[in-house]
Design an enzyme around this catalytic site. Structure first.
Site, PDB file in Angstrom:
ATOM      1  N   LYS A  34       0.821  -1.211   0.000  1.00 48.88           N
ATOM      2  CA  LYS A  34       0.000   0.000   0.000  1.00 48.88           C
ATOM      3  C   LYS A  34       0.856   1.263   0.000  1.00 48.88           C
ATOM      4  O   LYS A  34       0.618   2.183  -0.794  1.00 48.88           O
ATOM      5  CB  LYS A  34      -0.918  -0.015   1.224  1.00 48.88           C
ATOM      6  CG  LYS A  34      -1.602   1.300   1.536  1.00 48.88           C
ATOM      7  CD  LYS A  34      -2.475   1.186   2.754  1.00 48.88           C
ATOM      8  CE  LYS A  34      -1.677   0.921   4.004  1.00 48.88           C
ATOM      9  NZ  LYS A  34      -0.841   2.077   4.409  1.00 48.88           N
ATOM     10  N   THR A  35       1.839   1.309   0.882  1.00 46.16           N
ATOM     11  CA  THR A  35       2.668   2.508   0.998  1.00 46.16           C
ATOM     12  C   THR A  35       3.453   2.752  -0.284  1.00 46.16           C
ATOM     13  O   THR A  35       3.615   3.899  -0.720  1.00 46.16           O
ATOM     14  CB  THR A  35       3.637   2.373   2.189  1.00 46.16           C
ATOM     15  OG1 THR A  35       2.893   2.142   3.379  1.00 46.16           O
ATOM     16  CG2 THR A  35       4.471   3.628   2.361  1.00 46.16           C
ATOM     17  N   ASP A 226      -4.340   8.222   3.020  1.00 44.08           N
ATOM     18  CA  ASP A 226      -3.905   6.888   3.462  1.00 44.08           C
ATOM     19  C   ASP A 226      -4.846   6.386   4.556  1.00 44.08           C
ATOM     20  O   ASP A 226      -5.423   7.179   5.310  1.00 44.08           O
ATOM     21  CB  ASP A 226      -2.472   6.985   3.989  1.00 44.08           C
ATOM     22  CG  ASP A 226      -1.846   5.620   4.244  1.00 44.08           C
ATOM     23  OD1 ASP A 226      -2.341   4.619   3.692  1.00 44.08           O
ATOM     24  OD2 ASP A 226      -0.857   5.565   4.999  1.00 44.08           O
ATOM     25  N   GLU A 227      -4.999   5.076   4.662  1.00 43.63           N
ATOM     26  CA  GLU A 227      -5.819   4.445   5.718  1.00 43.63           C
ATOM     27  C   GLU A 227      -7.216   5.068   5.784  1.00 43.63           C
ATOM     28  O   GLU A 227      -7.710   5.447   6.847  1.00 43.63           O
ATOM     29  CB  GLU A 227      -5.118   4.556   7.080  1.00 43.63           C
ATOM     30  CG  GLU A 227      -3.718   3.973   7.144  1.00 43.63           C
ATOM     31  CD  GLU A 227      -3.689   2.450   7.142  1.00 43.63           C
ATOM     32  OE1 GLU A 227      -4.752   1.840   6.912  1.00 43.63           O
ATOM     33  OE2 GLU A 227      -2.614   1.875   7.369  1.00 43.63           O
ATOM     34  N   GLN A 257      -9.580  -4.086   7.402  1.00 48.53           N
ATOM     35  CA  GLN A 257      -8.717  -3.696   8.512  1.00 48.53           C
ATOM     36  C   GLN A 257      -9.247  -2.455   9.233  1.00 48.53           C
ATOM     37  O   GLN A 257      -8.490  -1.719   9.864  1.00 48.53           O
ATOM     38  CB  GLN A 257      -7.285  -3.448   8.015  1.00 48.53           C
ATOM     39  CG  GLN A 257      -6.648  -4.695   7.402  1.00 48.53           C
ATOM     40  CD  GLN A 257      -5.189  -4.483   7.051  1.00 48.53           C
ATOM     41  OE1 GLN A 257      -4.348  -4.273   7.911  1.00 48.53           O
ATOM     42  NE2 GLN A 257      -4.878  -4.549   5.763  1.00 48.53           N
ATOM     43  N   ARG A 615      -0.395 -10.106  10.538  1.00 45.94           N
ATOM     44  CA  ARG A 615       0.888  -9.504  10.946  1.00 45.94           C
ATOM     45  C   ARG A 615       2.015 -10.517  10.784  1.00 45.94           C
ATOM     46  O   ARG A 615       3.189 -10.155  10.757  1.00 45.94           O
ATOM     47  CB  ARG A 615       0.844  -9.065  12.418  1.00 45.94           C
ATOM     48  CG  ARG A 615      -0.145  -7.981  12.808  1.00 45.94           C
ATOM     49  CD  ARG A 615      -0.136  -6.793  11.897  1.00 45.94           C
ATOM     50  NE  ARG A 615      -1.127  -6.958  10.829  1.00 45.94           N
ATOM     51  CZ  ARG A 615      -1.150  -6.247   9.710  1.00 45.94           C
ATOM     52  NH1 ARG A 615      -0.210  -5.359   9.489  1.00 45.94           N
ATOM     53  NH2 ARG A 615      -2.092  -6.435   8.804  1.00 45.94           N
TER      54      ARG A 615
END
Length: 761
Positions: A34-35, A226-227, A257, A615
């Site tokens: 994503k980043t 973002d997010e 998420q 994770r």
């Protein structure tokens, strides 16, 4: 600058980067890069000759913004990247308000209050209004004001809303509106904004001054967020207003998420993006680069049970990997031992480092057992996003009472307990007592002990309150040596008013403190039973001698980061580890009992499990205990519904040779969790009773624990320390069976049979 950076992307990522015009929704599965996509999209815009100051990029953390800026600076001229409007929501909006806040009556140098500043001001207002702070609790008031602001409910709107007034009256806080109004006025008078004001005032600025909004709409040709699944209503409106003119908005996130509704996050913002921008383009990043195929596939089988989601099929091209381990423990203490032992074994057998491991749990209170078991094995660890269990305020408060009862001369314990819970003894009084102690060469306790003759500089009412404190501590000191640690600790927790104080709290922070106190008492209960069983001192003084070693700070260097990480699942979002242990996978703990009966909240709990599981890069382990201490009592539980929802082909049960554990027996008054047709509608039992059995069955011969076979009520037994006695009752199942024995010279004792070393007479 060339387009070589595009060659580093897979096809889905590349499409999300190069399609820069119009609204775009990028659904980024866990570990899907994503980043990188967000960063390269900005690089691509710059490569297309878009001026850096025309680009607005909003993140949730300074760390994320810093990492993105660093990556961009490595691909373009750093001087160009410097002009990007990139940062957290709060930092960007504070920048706008510094420039435009005069329109709202603020000076450019306004102060930003943090949460402690806000609570301090609220506390002062409550005091000035002569309100009962056990009813008008500063933490709860601060949470309510914050939630109001994030929903754009100003103090004046709040005061005129009859529905809010009725709610506050029912909560015994009819003057809540007046506190909010006074708080807002005092902040303004001090030329200060709190964190929520930065969002609220930006909305007000854009609403009341269209020319300002138009100027920033013209300034920012491209808006990236973002997010996006974590945005609240206030953030959502600002973003929508800024992007309204050109509609070049790109939001990146993952509805699977979305786990922060308790902070005001609205999953609807990402789910309904297509309704806000009908012409949008959808890009799905579905390849997970972090985890093994097994972990990704197992996570997919769980999240598929959620109805409210944007469907995607996350996959991995990494190695297949090992199956997910499922560990069953009889008690929460055994769970801690199992996990610590497994970490120890894997670290050395696989040549790993401690930082490869993380233990995730649902509530902060669960950390105590893992801290203790890791310490016993000399495994270094760090608590992420919070204090060590024994350094938390509520724990230090009750331990200070224990210290005061054991040693009344302890000045630090005196200062911490003298006015907690509040008993009308202020700082002026405390300082005067300490001054007198210094002048006379005695302790503060001795000053109070002699207060029947009065205390110079203090009135009689204050002296009376000091004497009441003296009487409370002296009452706790009675029978100290002859009372076991758990009984005395509970007596102090109840008699001091600490349990009452914490039990009445309703905010998430206060509920967490209450849970932590419960967890401490659970640990003392375990200490007491173990000490009594082994014939060791079980007094409060003995416990404090033990716990003082646990609270000693390690002398490790700050830069030493090779430690096992302990954290809540919420804190783990955005992080990754090679080996992850998810503890407390029980139907009475996860999903949280507070979500029972609420399909929306159950879905968020399931998303939380999805976040926790993904994770893990190399291997994941799921653990649960069949018995967990609740306020000193062992209560039965069973595996979480989320564990049962997973496809069994991805799971291994190493303790049983690979076969699934048997289901927990159904208990009267409870419901055993099974694979229900509609798991969302499953309601967790509100209370579990202890299981009692008339007889404990073991193998025909004594095991290594020294437990005689087929022990029954009425049997005559002997104990190394307590002598002869008769079995009164037997409870629980092996190896966690307990027996109550009435000893001739020591009365009734409850013993854990695997440690008791009883012999039949």
């Amino acid at each position: 600058m060339t387009g070589k950076y595009l060659e580093e992307l897979n096809e889905a990522q590349r499409l999300a980067v190069i399609n820069t015009e119009g609204p775009a929704l990028v659904i980024a599965g866990a570990g899907s890069g994503k980043t990188r996509v967000l960063t390269y999209r900005i690089v691509h815009l710059l490569n297309q000759k878009v001026p850096a100051w025309r680009i607005l990029a909003l993140t949730f953390t300074n760390k994320a913004a810093g990492e993105m800026r660093e990556r961009i600076s490595a691909l373009v001229d750093p001087e160009v990247a410097r002009f990007l409007w990139m940062g957290t929501f709060h930092s960007i909006f504070a920048r706008i308000l510094r420039a435009e806040g005069s329109r709202l009556g603020y000076k450019q140098n306004f102060t930003i209050y943090d949460s402690s500043d806000s609570k301090s001001l609220i506390r002062a207002i409550i005091k000035e209004m002569s309100l009962d702070d056990s009813v008008y609790k500063p933490g709860a008031i601060a949470s309510r004001i914050s939630a109001s602001k994030n929903n754009l409910v100003t103090a004046s709107i709040y005061a005129s809303d009859s529905g809010l007034q009725e709610y506050d009256k029912s909560a015994r806080m009819p003057l809540m509106y007046e506190i909010y109004r006074t708080y807002a006025a005092r902040c303004f008078r001090a030329n200060a904004m709190d964190f929520d004001d930065l969002l609220l005032n930006t909305n007000i600025l854009f609403r009341d001054f269209p020319d300002v909004l138009a100027a920033y709409q013209e300034k920012f040709h491209y808006v990236l967020v973002d997010e996006y699944q974590d945005t609240n209503y206030s953030q959502y409106l600002i973003v929508r207003k800024l992007a309204a003119a050109r509609r070049n908005i790109c939001v990146v996130g993952d509805d699977a998420q979305s786990i922060y509704s308790f902070r005001g996050a609205r999953i609807e913002n990402i789910l309904e993006f297509r309704n806000d921008y009908p012409e949008y383009r959808l890009f799905k990043l579905e390849q997970n680069y972090r985890s093994t195929q097994t972990i990704v596939n197992a996570a997919n089988t769980v999240i598929a049970n959620n109805e409210g989601q944007i469907h995607k099929k996350v996959f991995s091209k990494n190695e297949t990997g090992e199956n997910i381990q499922v560990m069953q423990a009889m008690t929460d203490t055994e769970e801690g031992f199992n996990i610590a032992s497994d970490i120890f074994d894997k670290k050395y057998s696989r040549q790993l480092v401690w930082s490869d491991f993380a233990i995730l749990y649902r509530t902060n209170a669960q950390s105590r057992i893992f801290e203790e078991t890791l310490r016993k094995k000399n495994i270094p660890y760090k608590i992420y996003g919070g204090l060590s269990f024994y350094e938390r305020k509520e724990i230090k408060d009750i331990l200070a009472y224990f210290r005061m009862v054991i040693n009344p001369e302890d000045e630090e314990a005196f200062k911490r307990t003298i006015n907690y819970p509040k008993r009308g003894i202020g700082d002026t009084t405390v300082n005067r007592i300490l001054e007198l102690a210094s002048e006379t060469g005695t302790s503060a306790w001795q000053v109070i002990a002699g207060s029947h003759q009065g205390v110079p500089g203090l009135n009689q009412g204050t002296v009376t309150r000091l004497r009441a404190y003296l009487d409370i501590v002296n009452a706790f000191r009675k029978d100290l040596a002859d009372t076991d640690a758990y009984s005395k600790a509970r007596e102090i927790a109840m008699g001091s008013g600490i349990i009452k104080e914490l039990r009445e709290g309703k905010s998430p922070e206060e509920v967490s403190r209450y849970e932590n106190l419960e967890e401490l008492l659970n640990g003392i209960k375990i200490f007491t039973e173990s000490a009594e069983t082994n014939g060791e001192p079980a007094s409060l003084e003995a416990y404090m001698s033990t716990v003082s070693l646990l609270t000693d700070q390690d002398n490790e260097k700050a830069e030493d980061r090779d430690k096992v990480t302990l954290m809540t699942m919420h804190s783990a979002k955005g992080l990754e580890f090679r080996y992850v242990y998810i503890a407390g996978m029980e139907d009475t703990l996860f999903p949280s009992p507070l979500s029972a009966g609420n399909p929306r909240e159950i879905e968020e709990e399931r998303r939380l499990f999805y976040v926790a599981l993904t994770r893990a890069g190399k291997m994941a382990t799921l653990s649960y205990a069949l018995n967990r201490y609740k306020w000193g009592n062992l209560e039965r539980s069973g595996p979480s519904r989320f564990l049962l929802e997973m496809d069994k082909k991805f799971l291994d049960y190493p303790q049983t040779g690979g076969k699934p554990f048997s289901k927990s027996p159904k208990v009267s008054g409870t419901e055993t969790l099974t694979a229900a047709k509609d798991p969302v509608r499953y309601t967790a039992p509100s209370r579990l009773k202890k299981i009692s059995a008339p007889k404990a069955s073991y193998s025909s011969s004594e095991g290594s624990s020294g437990v005689p076979g087929d022990l029954s009520t009425g049997d005559s037994v002997s104990h190394e320390r307590f002598g002869n006695g008769t079995v009164v009752s037997i409870e629980g199942e092996a190896p966690n069976t307990t027996a109550t024995v009435d000893f001739q010279n020591h009365g009734k004792k409850k013993l854990l049979l695997r440690f008791a070393k009883l012999t039949r007479n």
